[in-house]
Design an enzyme around this catalytic site. Structure first.
Site, short mmCIF file in Angstrom:
data_model
loop_
_atom_site.label_atom_id
_atom_site.label_comp_id
_atom_site.label_asym_id
_atom_site.label_seq_id
_atom_site.Cartn_x
_atom_site.Cartn_y
_atom_site.Cartn_z
N GLY A 47 0.89 -1.26 0.01
CA GLY A 47 0.05 -0.08 -0.02
C GLY A 47 0.78 1.28 -0.03
O GLY A 47 2.03 1.12 -0.23
N GLU A 103 1.92 -6.48 -23.67
CA GLU A 103 2.34 -6.27 -22.08
C GLU A 103 3.20 -7.57 -21.93
O GLU A 103 3.91 -7.46 -21.28
CB GLU A 103 1.09 -6.47 -21.23
CG GLU A 103 0.31 -7.63 -21.35
CD GLU A 103 -0.94 -7.55 -20.32
OE1 GLU A 103 -0.78 -7.33 -19.16
OE2 GLU A 103 -1.98 -8.16 -20.63
N LYS A 163 0.16 -8.09 -11.04
CA LYS A 163 -1.06 -8.81 -11.05
C LYS A 163 -2.02 -7.87 -10.52
O LYS A 163 -3.04 -7.58 -11.31
CB LYS A 163 -1.14 -10.02 -10.35
CG LYS A 163 -2.17 -10.72 -10.34
CD LYS A 163 -2.39 -11.41 -12.10
CE LYS A 163 -3.71 -11.97 -12.32
NZ LYS A 163 -4.00 -11.99 -13.83
#
Ligand code: F6R
Length: 608
Positions: free
Chosen positions: A101, A490, A603
């Site tokens: 975070g 990607e 991810k």
């Protein structure tokens, strides 16, 4: 984005920490670290820039402790380096912290803590947490109290695990916007940011809620809120197969997940088709037929491939239910002060259920009184919990960074929703039956496409060294082109651009040359002639064409062709996309890319 693991029990923590981190590496992989503590006193830390395998090579045999925490990082604050890798310590090297975070007020806290004597050894926002917790962990204060008090000063998002050298009988964890899962073992406890790290050890888990903390000891756990009220959490059982977390004999997770699609589509459809009334049953919508009839518009929100799947979903809803529907990047929507209308149904799409931009978009809609459904793969995830109802994909865990099976299942879920919606409106029973039987046929048709994998590998090798690739499709084909270009760029790093075929002559035709081949979606539908004309325009400029089609175009119009079985026109995009997944995969393999962990990506993007 990053991965967290922790262990406490009678055994040596290090093997679990390293194995758990390897399983979480798909979430972040530019540096990794572990810290352990035990009866001998002190915290031992090893952390390196690089992969978990590099960390494992650095960890000596004597690196042992019965309590430990670990982290795999995807850099946000500070470059990938040994110093910036987690865990981070306080001055006394007593408190070790791993964190997912962002601490938004890190700069302000850093100045204050430095003035009080904290010596910072990294550029990370996380390091402020170890100093801040240490500042509160004074004589007689329990670790959980120190963590709670420190978090009270933090603005931002976090999942954290904290180890205290002086109290190795516990690990304290907390969640605010970044997942933390407790795994319950036999006289041992595990912690991870994602169940994939735990399922080899236990199926009994507790997902912490935002704003919740836990003290985890070898013989159990206690959960409580930020204001110290005890919470009572019942464990749930993880029902995903353990095999889902292994490559199962495939060279990469991506190839395995592409090949799993017949089964994952079956699971998305399972128990939801009603042959008698030619409709779909979706138990989790929490909207009855009357409420659905009042909806005048549908707005779909997601990021990246989830947004493109939403574009296919919007097309399905407009075609089958004749309700205006539109997909928009959640990352844009949340910042533009959107108008929220009472008769619009908002639908958030997310494989992980954690994408911060999508979560923030959902919260924005809800704050303004709108109604949001979720189309989500991960059961109990933040987005799933925030929505008023929705559809779970049941695609199984998706490990490779690039989304494939979840993308396809999302489109299937939208087809079910569009069918349900359509049959409440004016879709005839005959049309409903047509869609039901086409949906039932999808798994077999996907198998037919997958059987062409070797042939597609040959084509990929031929096109992989191009300077770039153009992907074109008309109307239903355009989202397919966008997702095809996304997948190629990607994982293979080949520049790829998607355009509506109809727009080619309004600009990008200038790019066409033998060096820039075009992948053209050519379904056998009402726009076939228009698409063939576009191919003629490309060939007239010496462009190379790889057609993905229901019928092989004339050799003068396409150099190569991948044939795809025909579904009903509304569902054709779903099948046309599958060969593009294989094309991207094989191009990435031909170029020796790190297929499952492409550079700079992670991810789940749990930061802004
Ligand atoms: C592309 C890809 C990403 C995700 C996007 C949203 O292959 O995987 O574009 O689709 O980051 O992720 P979720 O669906 O987890 O919200």
């Amino acid at each position: 984005m990053c991965g967290i693991v922790a262990y406490i029990g009678p055994k040596d923590a290090t093997p679990f920490l390293l194995e758990g981190l390897a399983r979480l590496e798909y979430r972040g992989y530019d540096s990794a670290g572990v810290a352990v503590a035990g009866r001998t006193g002190g915290v031992k830390v090893r952390k390196v820039k690089g992969r978990v395998a590099d960390l494992a090579a650095e960890v000596p045999a004597r690196f042992k402790g019965t309590t430990g925490i670990g982290h795999t990082r995807w850099a946000t604050h500070g470059v990938p380096s040994d110093a910036n890798a987690h865990p981070h310590l306080d001055n006394a090297e007593r408190i070790a912290v791993v964190h997912n975070g962002i601490v938004e007020n890190a700069d302000e806290l850093r100045v204050r803590l430095a003035a009080e004597g904290a010596v910072f050894r990294s550029e990370t926002d996380t390091e402020v947490l170890s100093h801040l917790i240490a500042a509160h962990a004074t004589e007689g204060v329990e670790l959980e109290e120190a963590v709670r008090a420190a978090l009270g000063k933090v603005v931002g998002t976090y999942g954290i695990a904290v180890l205290d050298a002086e109290r190795p009988d516990r690990v304290v964890v907390a969640r605010n916007g970044s997942p933390i899962v407790l795994g319950i073992g036999e006289k041992e406890m595990f912690v991870a940011s994602d169940v994939s790290a735990l399922v080899r050890y236990t199926r009994q888990v507790v997902h912490l809620e935002d704003g919740e903390l836990a003290t985890v000891r070898a013989d159990g756990f206690r959960t409580f809120t930020e204001d110290a009220r005890t919470t009572h959490r019942q464990p749930s059982t993880v029902d995903w197969e353990i095999d889902s977390y292994d490559t199962g004999g495939y060279e990469h997770f991506l190839l395995k997940e592409i090949h799993e699609q017949p089964g994952s589509v079956e699971r998305t459809l399972s128990g939801r088709l009603d042959e008698r009334f030619a409709t779909a049953h979706l138990g989790g919508l929490n909207l009855d037929a009357r409420e659905l009839r009042e909806i005048r518009r549908v707005k779909i929100l997601g990021c990246g491939s989830a947004y493109y799947a939403g574009e296919m979903g919007a097309q399905l809803i407009e075609e089958l239910a004749r309700i205006p529907a539109h997909s928009e990047p959640a990352s844009e929507f949340r910042y533009r002060n959107p108008v929220i209308e009472a008769d619009t149904l908002y639908i958030a799409v997310s494989q992980s259920g954690e994408t911060y931009d999508t979560l923030a978009a959902v919260q924005e809609v809800k704050r303004k009184g709108g109604r949001v459904l979720g189309v989500v793969n991960t059961v109990g995830s933040a987005i799933a919990r925030e929505c008023d109802g929705g559809i779970y994909l049941h695609a199984g865990p998706e490990i490779s960074v690039a989304s494939t099976k979840a993308f396809t299942s999302t489109v299937v879920a939208f087809a079910l929703l569009a069918l349900h919606f359509g049959r409440i409106h004016d879709l005839s029973p005959a049309d409903g039956r047509r869609i039901v039987s086409a949906l039932n046929a999808l798994p077999g048709q996907i198998r037919e496409i997958l059987a062409q994998s070797d042939e597609i590998a040959g084509l990929a090798a031929e096109y992989a060294d191009s300077t770039g690739m153009m992907f074109i499709g008309r109307v239903r084909g355009y989202p397919v082109a966008r997702e095809g270009a996304q997948k190629l760029k990607e994982i293979s790093y080949v520049h790829a651009e998607a355009y509506p075929a109809s727009e080619l002559k309004h600009g990008p035709l200038a790019l066409i040359s033998p060096e820039l081949p075009t992948v053209a979606l050519v379904p056998d539908d009402e726009l076939l002639d228009k698409n063939l004309t576009t191919l003629g325009e490309i060939k007239a400029r010496a462009g190379r064409v790889l057609a993905v089609a229901h019928r092989r175009p004339d050799a003068r119009l396409a150099d190569h062709c991948i044939l795809v079985p025909k579904s009903e026109p509304e569902l054709d995009p779903l099948l046309l996309n599958i060969p593009l997944q294989l094309l991207a995969y094989h191009a990435a393999v031909a170029l020796k890319r790190d297929v499952d962990k492409p550079r700079n990506l992670a991810k789940s993007v749990t930061v802004e």
